[in-house]
Enzyme design. Sequence first.
Site, PDB file in Angstrom:
ATOM      1  N   HIS A 133      -0.408   5.608  -7.835  1.00 28.45           N
ATOM      2  CA  HIS A 133       0.325   6.863  -7.667  1.00 28.45           C
ATOM      3  C   HIS A 133       1.154   7.131  -8.918  1.00 28.45           C
ATOM      4  O   HIS A 133       1.874   6.252  -9.399  1.00 28.45           O
ATOM      5  CB  HIS A 133       1.244   6.800  -6.446  1.00 28.45           C
ATOM      6  CG  HIS A 133       1.857   8.115  -6.090  1.00 28.45           C
ATOM      7  ND1 HIS A 133       1.163   9.103  -5.428  1.00 28.45           N
ATOM      8  CD2 HIS A 133       3.097   8.632  -6.317  1.00 28.45           C
ATOM      9  CE1 HIS A 133       1.945  10.157  -5.244  1.00 28.45           C
ATOM     10  NE2 HIS A 133       3.122   9.890  -5.781  1.00 28.45           N
TER      11      HIS A 133
ATOM     12  N   GLU B  76       0.764  -5.247   6.774  1.00 30.32           N
ATOM     13  CA  GLU B  76       0.350  -6.529   7.332  1.00 30.32           C
ATOM     14  C   GLU B  76       1.498  -7.316   7.963  1.00 30.32           C
ATOM     15  O   GLU B  76       1.304  -8.457   8.390  1.00 30.32           O
ATOM     16  CB  GLU B  76      -0.341  -7.365   6.256  1.00 30.32           C
ATOM     17  CG  GLU B  76      -1.668  -6.751   5.797  1.00 30.32           C
ATOM     18  CD  GLU B  76      -2.378  -7.589   4.755  1.00 30.32           C
ATOM     19  OE1 GLU B  76      -1.949  -8.748   4.511  1.00 30.32           O
ATOM     20  OE2 GLU B  76      -3.355  -7.080   4.165  1.00 30.32           O
TER      21      GLU B  76
ATOM     22  N   HIS C 266      -3.057  -6.656  -3.412  1.00 32.72           N
ATOM     23  CA  HIS C 266      -3.067  -7.597  -2.296  1.00 32.72           C
ATOM     24  C   HIS C 266      -3.213  -9.053  -2.697  1.00 32.72           C
ATOM     25  O   HIS C 266      -3.396  -9.900  -1.822  1.00 32.72           O
ATOM     26  CB  HIS C 266      -4.194  -7.234  -1.318  1.00 32.72           C
ATOM     27  CG  HIS C 266      -3.984  -5.936  -0.612  1.00 32.72           C
ATOM     28  ND1 HIS C 266      -4.974  -5.296   0.100  1.00 32.72           N
ATOM     29  CD2 HIS C 266      -2.885  -5.146  -0.513  1.00 32.72           C
ATOM     30  CE1 HIS C 266      -4.505  -4.169   0.603  1.00 32.72           C
ATOM     31  NE2 HIS C 266      -3.229  -4.057   0.241  1.00 32.72           N
TER      32      HIS C 266
ATOM     33  N   ASN D 224      -6.285   5.895   7.315  1.00 30.24           N
ATOM     34  CA  ASN D 224      -6.022   4.979   6.209  1.00 30.24           C
ATOM     35  C   ASN D 224      -5.359   5.618   5.004  1.00 30.24           C
ATOM     36  O   ASN D 224      -4.530   5.008   4.350  1.00 30.24           O
ATOM     37  CB  ASN D 224      -7.321   4.287   5.779  1.00 30.24           C
ATOM     38  CG  ASN D 224      -7.120   3.275   4.689  1.00 30.24           C
ATOM     39  OD1 ASN D 224      -7.200   3.577   3.507  1.00 30.24           O
ATOM     40  ND2 ASN D 224      -6.827   2.030   5.091  1.00 30.24           N
TER      41      ASN D 224
ATOM     42  N   ASP E  73      -5.837   8.499  -7.595  1.00 31.25           N
ATOM     43  CA  ASP E  73      -4.980   9.619  -7.969  1.00 31.25           C
ATOM     44  C   ASP E  73      -5.533  10.244  -9.247  1.00 31.25           C
ATOM     45  O   ASP E  73      -6.034   9.538 -10.130  1.00 31.25           O
ATOM     46  CB  ASP E  73      -3.544   9.126  -8.190  1.00 31.25           C
ATOM     47  CG  ASP E  73      -2.489  10.178  -7.882  1.00 31.25           C
ATOM     48  OD1 ASP E  73      -2.856  11.296  -7.478  1.00 31.25           O
ATOM     49  OD2 ASP E  73      -1.293   9.877  -8.047  1.00 31.25           O
TER      50      ASP E  73
ATOM     51  N   GLU F 207       0.841  -1.206   0.000  1.00 31.60           N
ATOM     52  CA  GLU F 207       0.000   0.000   0.000  1.00 31.60           C
ATOM     53  C   GLU F 207       0.878   1.259   0.000  1.00 31.60           C
ATOM     54  O   GLU F 207       2.097   1.193   0.057  1.00 31.60           O
ATOM     55  CB  GLU F 207      -0.882   0.018   1.260  1.00 31.60           C
ATOM     56  CG  GLU F 207      -2.360  -0.267   1.012  1.00 31.60           C
ATOM     57  CD  GLU F 207      -3.102   0.929   0.436  1.00 31.60           C
ATOM     58  OE1 GLU F 207      -2.453   1.875  -0.057  1.00 31.60           O
ATOM     59  OE2 GLU F 207      -4.337   0.917   0.474  1.00 31.60           O
TER      60      GLU F 207
ATOM     61  N   ASN G 218     -11.950   5.669   2.901  1.00 36.07           N
ATOM     62  CA  ASN G 218     -10.724   5.057   2.386  1.00 36.07           C
ATOM     63  C   ASN G 218      -9.916   6.062   1.569  1.00 36.07           C
ATOM     64  O   ASN G 218      -9.381   7.016   2.098  1.00 36.07           O
ATOM     65  CB  ASN G 218     -11.089   3.793   1.602  1.00 36.07           C
ATOM     66  CG  ASN G 218      -9.950   2.828   1.446  1.00 36.07           C
ATOM     67  OD1 ASN G 218      -8.804   3.218   1.292  1.00 36.07           O
ATOM     68  ND2 ASN G 218     -10.241   1.536   1.482  1.00 36.07           N
TER      69      ASN G 218
ATOM     70  N   ASP H  37     -10.609   1.953  -3.268  1.00 38.42           N
ATOM     71  CA  ASP H  37      -9.486   2.058  -2.333  1.00 38.42           C
ATOM     72  C   ASP H  37      -8.716   3.328  -2.695  1.00 38.42           C
ATOM     73  O   ASP H  37      -9.304   4.396  -2.827  1.00 38.42           O
ATOM     74  CB  ASP H  37      -8.638   0.782  -2.411  1.00 38.42           C
ATOM     75  CG  ASP H  37      -7.843   0.520  -1.137  1.00 38.42           C
ATOM     76  OD1 ASP H  37      -7.429   1.486  -0.474  1.00 38.42           O
ATOM     77  OD2 ASP H  37      -7.608  -0.655  -0.810  1.00 38.42           O
TER      78      ASP H  37
END
Length: 303
Positions: A268, A37, A281, A118, A227, A21, A173, A224
């Site tokens: 990004h 994580e 993920h 977040n 940009d 992330e 988010n 989620d």
Amino acid sequence: MSVEKLQVQFTKIAEGLLGSEGPVFNKDGEFIMVAPEVEEDGRSAGQILKINLQNGQSTVWCQPKFHNVGGIPAGCQCDQENNIWVADMRHGILKVTPQGHVTQIVQQYEGQVMQGCNDCAFDSRGNLYVTAPAGPIAPQPYQRSMQEPFGSFYCLKRDGNIVKLDTGFFFSNGVAVTADNKTVIVAETKPRKLWAYDIIGDGQLTNKRLWATLPYDNDGTGPDGMDFDCQGNLLVANWGESSLEVFDSTGNHIYTIICPFDKPSNVHFQPNSNRVYVTEHQYHGLWHFDWKYQGQKQYCELS
């Protein structure tokens, strides 16, 4: 309106970055992201990483820890002094100096314990908009607003004061601000909504409205990280689907970019480039592809 599905060439840079992330470039051109994580002895121990984009090698830059509780860093942005600002689900808003020193910026808001955060986005004036889908920060027990709508939305103003702008989200988010500083978009993951607000001053919003809804009404999917490109199109990671969704400046869904992985988590743009970096993920990976347009100028690029 027909939505065009696009096949683009994705290149994998790295994988195995747990919870991949928060992609961002600092002012030195270094690529920074997070691995939220990571655990140690069954407890959160999220890492902030630097990635060599040539060979995919990762280096642990820092590992936030406060009250003897490790972090769950999620979203990152760079300011004009080359500090990295981090939205952390356990510790709220963090600031990381170029030397890697981590400071917890907000511990309370109006006498209440600050919420875990977040994602974040600067406007061009230096105000930091931050989503907060978690319960009270550590050492309080960890909670997320997927079953109860206590997710919130804050602004850390350029004068250092923080304002709660809205609440009642099922997991607030991703967040992005238009280049003209007139509009901020906030993702609400569980109902797959993108909400728009008019910005009327530092930490002042009005005219909340539904801006767009993501396709594919599948349980466990939704918007989620996101940009803007330089044309005002918003690229949104559709977590749980193998796609990025692209909306024009009025919220019309114009493209679906097909990904070679499930669960894209963030996007990004590389500065002064049409190259987009994507975290996901499924493989806990980092990828890139080249878009039609360059990215919108980031706050750190405006100095």
